[in-house]
Design a protein around this motif. Structure first.
Motif, PDB file in Angstrom:
ATOM      1  N   GLY A 118       0.819  -1.209   0.000  1.00 45.02           N
ATOM      2  CA  GLY A 118       0.000   0.000   0.000  1.00 45.02           C
ATOM      3  C   GLY A 118       0.850   1.255   0.000  1.00 45.02           C
ATOM      4  O   GLY A 118       0.557   2.228  -0.717  1.00 45.02           O
ATOM      5  N   LYS A 119       1.918   1.254   0.773  1.00 46.49           N
ATOM      6  CA  LYS A 119       2.823   2.410   0.833  1.00 46.49           C
ATOM      7  C   LYS A 119       3.496   2.637  -0.514  1.00 46.49           C
ATOM      8  O   LYS A 119       3.591   3.789  -0.987  1.00 46.49           O
ATOM      9  CB  LYS A 119       3.872   2.170   1.915  1.00 46.49           C
ATOM     10  CG  LYS A 119       4.868   3.313   2.066  1.00 46.49           C
ATOM     11  CD  LYS A 119       5.904   2.979   3.131  1.00 46.49           C
ATOM     12  CE  LYS A 119       6.953   4.094   3.226  1.00 46.49           C
ATOM     13  NZ  LYS A 119       7.987   3.777   4.238  1.00 46.49           N
ATOM     14  N   ARG A 125       1.023   4.145  -2.980  1.00 45.81           N
ATOM     15  CA  ARG A 125       0.775   5.569  -2.702  1.00 45.81           C
ATOM     16  C   ARG A 125       1.931   6.423  -3.216  1.00 45.81           C
ATOM     17  O   ARG A 125       1.716   7.512  -3.752  1.00 45.81           O
ATOM     18  CB  ARG A 125       0.576   5.784  -1.197  1.00 45.81           C
ATOM     19  CG  ARG A 125      -0.767   5.329  -0.659  1.00 45.81           C
ATOM     20  CD  ARG A 125      -1.043   5.920   0.730  1.00 45.81           C
ATOM     21  NE  ARG A 125      -0.023   5.526   1.689  1.00 45.81           N
ATOM     22  CZ  ARG A 125      -0.057   4.416   2.416  1.00 45.81           C
ATOM     23  NH1 ARG A 125      -1.088   3.566   2.257  1.00 45.81           N
ATOM     24  NH2 ARG A 125       0.873   4.121   3.279  1.00 45.81           N
ATOM     25  N   THR A 126       3.152   5.932  -3.044  1.00 45.59           N
ATOM     26  CA  THR A 126       4.326   6.662  -3.536  1.00 45.59           C
ATOM     27  C   THR A 126       4.266   6.835  -5.043  1.00 45.59           C
ATOM     28  O   THR A 126       4.547   7.913  -5.576  1.00 45.59           O
ATOM     29  CB  THR A 126       5.622   5.917  -3.156  1.00 45.59           C
ATOM     30  OG1 THR A 126       5.687   5.778  -1.748  1.00 45.59           O
ATOM     31  CG2 THR A 126       6.851   6.664  -3.656  1.00 45.59           C
ATOM     32  N   ILE A 130       1.556   6.811  -6.938  1.00 43.66           N
ATOM     33  CA  ILE A 130       0.468   7.742  -7.268  1.00 43.66           C
ATOM     34  C   ILE A 130       0.932   9.181  -7.109  1.00 43.66           C
ATOM     35  O   ILE A 130       0.667  10.043  -7.956  1.00 43.66           O
ATOM     36  CB  ILE A 130      -0.771   7.465  -6.384  1.00 43.66           C
ATOM     37  CG1 ILE A 130      -1.384   6.108  -6.758  1.00 43.66           C
ATOM     38  CG2 ILE A 130      -1.800   8.575  -6.526  1.00 43.66           C
ATOM     39  CD1 ILE A 130      -2.457   5.638  -5.806  1.00 43.66           C
ATOM     40  N   GLU A 131       1.643   9.463  -6.021  1.00 43.75           N
ATOM     41  CA  GLU A 131       2.160  10.821  -5.794  1.00 43.75           C
ATOM     42  C   GLU A 131       3.118  11.237  -6.905  1.00 43.75           C
ATOM     43  O   GLU A 131       3.081  12.370  -7.378  1.00 43.75           O
ATOM     44  CB  GLU A 131       2.852  10.885  -4.435  1.00 43.75           C
ATOM     45  CG  GLU A 131       1.885  10.770  -3.259  1.00 43.75           C
ATOM     46  CD  GLU A 131       2.597  10.593  -1.928  1.00 43.75           C
ATOM     47  OE1 GLU A 131       3.852  10.566  -1.925  1.00 43.75           O
ATOM     48  OE2 GLU A 131       1.908  10.471  -0.901  1.00 43.75           O
ATOM     49  N   TRP A 177      10.411   5.015  -9.145  1.00 40.66           N
ATOM     50  CA  TRP A 177       9.541   4.148  -8.346  1.00 40.66           C
ATOM     51  C   TRP A 177       9.988   2.696  -8.463  1.00 40.66           C
ATOM     52  O   TRP A 177      10.059   1.969  -7.476  1.00 40.66           O
ATOM     53  CB  TRP A 177       8.095   4.292  -8.810  1.00 40.66           C
ATOM     54  CG  TRP A 177       7.126   3.440  -8.048  1.00 40.66           C
ATOM     55  CD1 TRP A 177       6.586   3.699  -6.818  1.00 40.66           C
ATOM     56  CD2 TRP A 177       6.581   2.174  -8.454  1.00 40.66           C
ATOM     57  NE1 TRP A 177       5.740   2.684  -6.446  1.00 40.66           N
ATOM     58  CE2 TRP A 177       5.714   1.732  -7.424  1.00 40.66           C
ATOM     59  CE3 TRP A 177       6.728   1.393  -9.593  1.00 40.66           C
ATOM     60  CZ2 TRP A 177       5.011   0.547  -7.509  1.00 40.66           C
ATOM     61  CZ3 TRP A 177       6.037   0.198  -9.679  1.00 40.66           C
ATOM     62  CH2 TRP A 177       5.187  -0.215  -8.643  1.00 40.66           C
TER      63      TRP A 177
END
Length: 287
Positions: free
Chosen positions: A16-17, A20-21, A23-24, A37
């Motif tokens: 999940g982390k 999120r990274t 997506i940012e 990424w």
């Protein structure tokens, strides 16, 4: 909490982390977001396709590739034939023992590999759409959409730092004559040649735009009107080379050119109008 489930929960939280990274990063749309990424989450693969298959095709893009994920690399030569992108070789890749050994080593690794593949596919589609939106399909040059995007930053840079920027507007002389005499397909070919000529003549820091029809525009950062003679001379030399090889008794390629400088406090529309006016004067002088 069952202690046996802690590793699984930690793995899911990490996934999940990592998502999120990404997506940012994607929201910021940096060109290197996918690579950064991928580097941050990727795990080394023990299975390498060239080792597993005892392959020595050094011209294959997957050979000795640090990524190791041959299924994500376009143009691989598995089976002796050049393969396309993953979407086109999905079935053959997923049935391959290299993929199965690398992806299905454990449940968490499998989830990660599927996520990486999905994100990679989305990133590729994003890049394709970006290219379609900012590139001219005929010539491969940037289009006016790209011009609008990049000039926002250029105008800001010129106004903030009192820099300089030259816009050169170029029109192909008597282009209608080419279409009338030889047809539109031949005319399209000439436009492609014009793009090659301009790309050859400009500097690495310059950007050639397909402005529309038979018109082109060149963005020249940190350039002012005093430097236009040398730039135009390079373009004319390239045109002369083209005419020596391809011109006919009916048609010789030539450009009409107008230049205007974007300076602090000057509006972009004003600069474009000035360049257009000077280009028209250049065209009239040849009649």
């Amino acid at each position: 909490m069952d202690k046996e489930n802690i590793p699984l929960i930690n793995s899911l939280q990490q996934i999940g982390k990592d998502l999120r990274t990404f997506i940012e990063m994607s929201l910021q749309e940096p060109d290197e977001s996918w690579r950064k990424w991928l580097v941050s989450i990727i795990r080394d693969l023990k299975t390498k396709c060239w080792e597993k298959k005892n392959c020595n095709k050094t011209d294959c893009p997957a050979y000795m590739n640090t990524c190791g994920r041959c299924w994500l690399i376009a143009g691989t030569m598995c089976g002796g034939d050049v393969q396309g992108i993953f979407a086109l070789k999905y079935r053959s890749c997923t049935e391959c023992e290299v993929y199965q050994e690398a992806v299905f080593s454990d449940p968490v690794a499998e989830v990660y590999e599927h996520v990486i593949t999905l994100v990679h596919s989305l990133r590729m589609k994003q890049d394709e759409l970006k290219t379609m939106a900012t590139r001219d399909l005929l010539t491969g040059l940037y289009n006016r959409n790209y011009f609008d995007l990049v000039m926002v930053k250029e105008v800001e840079r010129v106004n903030r730092y009192s820099g300089s920027l030259l816009l050169m507007l170029i029109d192909v002389d008597n282009f209608k004559k080419i279409n009338d005499m030889y047809g539109h397909l031949h005319g399209d070919g000439v436009l492609k040649e014009c793009a090659i000529i301009l790309n050859k003549a400009v500097r690495n820091s310059d950007t050639v735009i397909r402005w529309g029809g038979d018109e082109f525009l060149i963005i020249m950062p940190e350039t002012d009107c005093r430097e236009t003679d040398a730039i135009i001379r390079r373009i004319q030399d390239c045109i002369a080379e083209w005419n020596d090889e391809y011109a006919s008794s009916d048609y010789r390629l030539s450009f009409s050119i107008g230049c205007a400088a974007l300076e602090k406090g000057k509006g972009l529309a004003e600069v474009l109008e000035e360049a257009d006016r000077l280009m028209y004067i250049d065209k009239l002088s040849k009649r």
